[in-house]
Design an enzyme around this catalytic site. Structure first.
Site, PDB file in Angstrom:
ATOM      1  CD  GLN A   1      -2.701  -0.996   2.242  1.00 60.07           C
ATOM      2  OE1 GLN A   1      -2.231  -1.307   3.149  1.00 60.07           O
ATOM      3  NE2 GLN A   1      -3.492   0.347   2.545  1.00 60.07           N
TER       4      GLN A   1
ATOM      5  NE  ARG B   1     -13.018   0.356   4.108  1.00 62.75           N
ATOM      6  CZ  ARG B   1     -13.882  -0.383   3.539  1.00 62.75           C
ATOM      7  NH1 ARG B   1     -13.655  -1.545   3.376  1.00 62.75           N
ATOM      8  NH2 ARG B   1     -14.289   0.253   2.874  1.00 62.75           N
ATOM      9  CB  CYS B   2      -9.417   2.035  11.474  1.00 64.26           C
ATOM     10  SG  CYS B   2      -8.581   2.933  12.875  1.00 64.26           S
TER      11      CYS B   2
ATOM     12  CD  GLU C   1      -9.340   3.549   5.798  1.00 66.34           C
ATOM     13  OE1 GLU C   1      -9.803   2.680   6.084  1.00 66.34           O
ATOM     14  OE2 GLU C   1      -9.023   3.961   4.966  1.00 66.34           O
TER      15      GLU C   1
HETATM   16  O1  CDP Z   1      -7.224   6.474   1.374  1.00 69.74           O
HETATM   17  P1  CDP Z   1      -8.211   5.539   0.455  1.00 69.74           P
HETATM   18  O2  CDP Z   1      -8.351   5.658  -0.841  1.00 69.74           O
HETATM   19  O3  CDP Z   1      -8.628   4.516   1.246  1.00 69.74           O
HETATM   20  O4  CDP Z   1      -9.263   6.280   1.232  1.00 69.74           O
HETATM   21  P2  CDP Z   1     -10.148   7.776   0.238  1.00 69.74           P
HETATM   22  O5  CDP Z   1      -9.126   9.079   0.134  1.00 69.74           O
HETATM   23  O6  CDP Z   1     -11.491   8.167   1.374  1.00 69.74           O
HETATM   24  O7  CDP Z   1     -10.691   7.527  -0.656  1.00 69.74           O
HETATM   25  C1  CDP Z   1     -11.925   6.772  -0.425  1.00 69.74           C
HETATM   26  C2  CDP Z   1     -12.188   6.530  -2.431  1.00 69.74           C
HETATM   27  O8  CDP Z   1     -13.507   7.537  -1.762  1.00 69.74           O
HETATM   28  C3  CDP Z   1     -11.208   6.929  -3.274  1.00 69.74           C
HETATM   29  O9  CDP Z   1     -11.397   6.369  -4.240  1.00 69.74           O
HETATM   30  C4  CDP Z   1     -12.005   8.582  -3.246  1.00 69.74           C
HETATM   31  O10 CDP Z   1     -11.161   9.036  -4.508  1.00 69.74           O
HETATM   32  C5  CDP Z   1     -13.641   8.119  -2.907  1.00 69.74           C
HETATM   33  N1  CDP Z   1     -13.865   9.580  -2.377  1.00 69.74           N
HETATM   34  C6  CDP Z   1     -15.128  10.463  -2.581  1.00 69.74           C
HETATM   35  O11 CDP Z   1     -15.153  10.369  -4.116  1.00 69.74           O
HETATM   36  N2  CDP Z   1     -14.953  11.944  -1.867  1.00 69.74           N
HETATM   37  C7  CDP Z   1     -14.344  11.775  -0.737  1.00 69.74           C
HETATM   38  N3  CDP Z   1     -14.989  12.953  -0.369  1.00 69.74           N
HETATM   39  C8  CDP Z   1     -13.467  11.466  -0.194  1.00 69.74           C
HETATM   40  C9  CDP Z   1     -13.786   9.721  -1.111  1.00 69.74           C
END
Ligand code: CDP
Length: 786
Positions: free
Chosen positions: A221, A368-369, A738
């Site tokens: 990751q 996931r946290c 998360e």
């Molecule tokens: O770091 P990780 O990608 O696990 O988490 P994240 O930044 O929360 O994003 C998870 C997925 O949700 C990604 O594809 C983000 O682009 C999308 N996302 C979104 O569409 N809109 C948000 N406000 C937050 C995340």
């Protein structure tokens, strides 16, 4: 080029995931799909004992098996100074054993052979002499003065205590408790669980003996950080190390650390001069790679009789396993657990935390946290529910009374976080309305009168994601910043290279949407590249919902940088000064003359064909983002359960989840993230637990014993959304990946406890198996019905 009527599918569009084209056709490339010429296979011999001195290892029979190329032991690794490696928390971890084994499943030796079957057969021919030592399977026993010391390898380590850490204001908190009308307390245990991604960990290490170039394909990751760690540990020149993380079948925090298998396979490839593949089997993944949680927590809340919260006191003991390997910012010993004040306007709080070594696998990963926030959220939300009942208040009313008000943001919490924005009342009111809370409470009264056990559980959570600002956030000294690089080709198509690494989150789609929003190029015209350290900018990777807050912000910023240059080119094409040019949805026009238009595609073409004198040609940029603050997504979850008093079986009747992650880039993907997170939260509440017998044998080493929820058990989820943008994020987005796993376990458990409270049940530790629920009912004297 967009037509006049075609809408740019930027923020807020439910763009279908670009990556799914290859996944649904079976054309993804996972580590085990990689086969290189001359590739060898590695298998690892693991300890059957949890704690034992090794008095001898005989590898001669294994060496003699046809097809075996090498047998690697700790002694051989020590000759190359590779028997130990640093953990993400700055401790040391054995790569292969040199003195004693410290957990069941620990890596003892490895066989490299022409094929995997030969390698596995040879493991059985290795003779290891073990002298067992008392295994320590609880952190409480570990802390006793007469407990055997696990880390005899560490100079000056004469107990199993690893750290003591404090946050908040002890004196002010003591005063608040001394003056309180009421104090409510709760002891609870958040069990050891496992991220259990569908694809286990593995690598193919390929070191070219002629050039010294190391290419390591790895389920990581955080490929960039891993490259730097490899350079530091192995002493290899960093420019000669290329980490490639191809498609990853789920990470959930499990694929952040460096595992011994990676190091041994790389060392073996270096020594033998041929590529070496290592892939864990399911049991190896469950017993030896990063666990999560395992916190024994005590919480106390000080309150006034009218329900005003006046203080919070928390102490916890963490079971860290044999090596302290938590993936967390180095400044914080228990991650961001001190967010434990949650969504409440608590004037004071004090948190103490201690960590202990035990004879279990290391881990403490951000499953996931965002670094231990799940444990914190669980504790505060269980405590608040019990406090409401002790005070004779409705748990929704107690929360609404104590929530931080909308106009108090930015809000400094009692443990020092500056919450960026929030509307906790808004999210809770929406959840209460969606679930018909008032009607449900009436129904519950009637059901109770009939002797039926119906429970309504609430949980409001505040997540803290997007680590993080360089002042406070680093891992092994590496600041937690991330980059994005954007190049617009002459035909107006683009390539975006990002430092974070998707494992199923859909970055190839959402990050293209961020560029689409900023530049007006359609997402399908933007290729997103990640997971190759030779070809992407530096960054600390994807975990803890940090991709959107950090690399997503870098993406918006680099697109703006590129747009500035495109505007100069457009001005040149329009034959006006730059100040007279306006931009909207992919088009530059002259102020006051909207029909004079240059598209972003026109500007891109001109960047290579017709740029102004003195301008550097090309249209590209790079941006590294150092976030000024974390982002604080939040939400309220409501769960309705029915408990069968005769069997302890509980069923979820409703599950309403209202989430606020600021501006949603792709609502469909966000909903998918929330569904996944809720499912994982339900699994932890209902069935998942890695436990150990008194000899330190891991119970939960396969999917028959370690239960994951399937589509059969998983309840239906009803989602709701509020939007409170992050004021400092360039597109107002907060991370979300998360949140649902962080917020939901307490809602499920609160619902079951709500059903059982009138019987006298005050707490049951997760997972709430039907046997445990039934026992709790019996211990409380049985239900009226039985
Ligand atoms: O770091 P990780 O990608 O696990 O988490 P994240 O930044 O929360 O994003 C998870 C997925 O949700 C990604 O594809 C983000 O682009 C999308 N996302 C979104 O569409 N809109 C948000 N406000 C937050 C995340």
């Amino acid at each position: 080029m967009p037509t006049e009527t075609e809408e740019i599918r930027g923020l807020g569009h439910r763009v279908k995931r670009k990556e799914d084209d290859r996944f649904i056709r079976g054309k993804g490339t996972y580590i085990d799909d990689i086969t290189l010429p001359g590739m060898l296979h590695m298998a690892i011999l693991r300890s059957p004992y949890a704690h034992a001195t090794i008095t001898g290892i005989d590898t001669s029979k294994a060496q003699a098996l046809p097809g075996v190329v090498a047998v690697v032991t700790g002694e051989l690794m020590a000759q190359h100074n590779l028997a130990w490696m640093p953990t993400l928390s700055g401790d040391t971890q054995a790569v292969l054993v040199t003195d004693k084994v410290r957990f069941q499943g620990q890596e003892v030796a490895a066989v490299i052979a022409e094929d995997l079957y030969t390698a596995k057969d040879a493991l059985e021919l290795i003779g290891v002499e073990y002298e067992p030592i008392e295994p320590i399977v609880t952190p409480q026993r570990a802390m006793e003065p007469n407990a055997p010391v696990i880390r005899t390898d560490k100079e000056g380590q004469d107990s199993n205590h690893i750290y003591h850490w404090e946050s908040g204001d002890k004196d002010a908190t003591d005063k608040a408790f001394a003056e309180a009308d009421r104090v409510v307390a709760l002891d609870t245990f958040y069990p050891r669980s496992h991220p259990a991604p569908v694809e286990t960990c593995g690598c193919v290490a390929d070191i070219n003996p002629a050039t010294g170039q190391a290419t390591i394909y790895m389920t990581s990751q955080a490929p960039h950080a891993i490259r730097t760690v490899f350079a530091l540990v192995a002493g290899l020149p960093e420019e000669k190390i290329r980490i490639v993380s191809p498609d990853i079948g789920g990470g959930f925090g499990n694929k952040v650390p460096v595992y011994p298998g990676y190091v041994v396979a790389t060392a073996a490839s270096l020594l033998i001069g041929r590529p070496v593949k290592w892939i864990e089997d399911r049991t190896e993944n469950l017993i030896s790679t990063g666990f999560a949680r395992d916190f024994h927590m005590h919480g106390e809340m000080a309150l006034k009789d009218d329900g005003t919260m006046t203080g919070l006191r928390v102490s916890l003991l963490a079971d860290e396993g044999a090596f302290h390997a938590d993936a967390q910012p180095s400044k914080f010993k228990v991650g961001l657990f001190h967010i434990v004040t949650g969504s409440y306007d608590l004037p004071t709080a004090h948190v103490t935390a201690d960590g202990a070594y035990t004879n279990k696998a290391p881990g403490g990963v951000a499953y996931r946290c965002s670094f231990r926030v799940t444990e914190a959220s669980y504790l505060i939300e269980r405590l608040v529910q019990n406090a409401a009942y002790e005070l004779g208040m409705d748990p929704a009313d107690l929360r609404l009374k104590n929530f931080i008000e909308k106009d108090q943001f930015p809000y400094t919490s009692a443990t020092g976080f500056v919450y960026d924005s929030g509307d906790y009342h808004g999210a809770m009111n929406m959840a209460l309305e969606k679930v018909s809370y008032q009607e449900l409470r009436k129904e519950q009264e009637e059901a109770r009168a009939r002797g039926e056990l119906v429970g309504i559980g609430l949980a409001s959570f505040t997540e803290v994601v997007g680590a993080g600002p360089h002042k406070d956030y680093d891992i092994l000294g590496l600041k937690m910043n991330d980059g994005a690089e954007l190049r617009i080709h002459p035909t107006g198509k683009a390539i975006l290279k990002i430092s974070v690494q998707t494992q199923g989150q859909g970055h190839e789609t959402t990050f293209a949407q961020i560029v689409a929003e900023e530049l007006g190029i359609q997402p399908e015209d933007i290729k997103v590249m990640h997971g190759d350290t030779d070809n992407t900018p530096y960054g600390l990777g994807t975990y803890a919902s940090r991709s959107t807050p950090v690399s997503g912000a870098a993406t918006a910023m680099v697109a703006r940088r590129v747009r500035e240059k495109a505007a100069k080119i457009a001005a040149h094409l329009l034959e006006v000064s730059e100040e007279d040019v306006e931009f909207s949805k992919g088009k530059f026009s002259v102020k006051g003359a909207p029909d004079k238009v240059v598209t972003i595609q026109d500007a891109a073409f001109a960047a290579y064909t017709n740029f102004p004198d003195g301008m550097e040609p090309g249209l590209e940029g790079v941006y590294y983002y150092d976030p000024p603050n974390l982002t604080f997504p939040f939400g309220t979850y409501a769960v309705v359960v029915e408990v069968d008093p005769d069997t302890g079986v509980w069923k979820v009747r409703r599950m309403v989840a209202v989430d606020d992650c600021g501006v949603r880039i792709n609502p469909m993907i966000v909903e998918g993230q929330i569904h996944g997170g809720l499912c994982e939260g339900f699994g932890i509440a209902a069935m998942e637990q890695i436990t150990f017998d008194e000899n330190g044998n891991c119970i939960g080493a396969n999917f028959t014993d370690y239960l994951l929820p399937t589509a059969w058990e998983t309840p239906r989820f009803e989602l709701g959304e509020t939007v409170t943008p992050s004021p400092h994020h360039p597109i107002g987005a907060k991370g979300v990946g998360e949140s649902a796993t962080v917020g939901s376990p307490a809602a499920f458990v609160n619902a079951v406890i709500d059903a059982l409270w009138p019987l006298g049940v005050r707490n049951i530790d997760m997972p709430l198996t039907s046997a445990k629920v039934w026992e709790a009912i019996q211990a409380a004297g049985g239900s009226k019905k039985t």
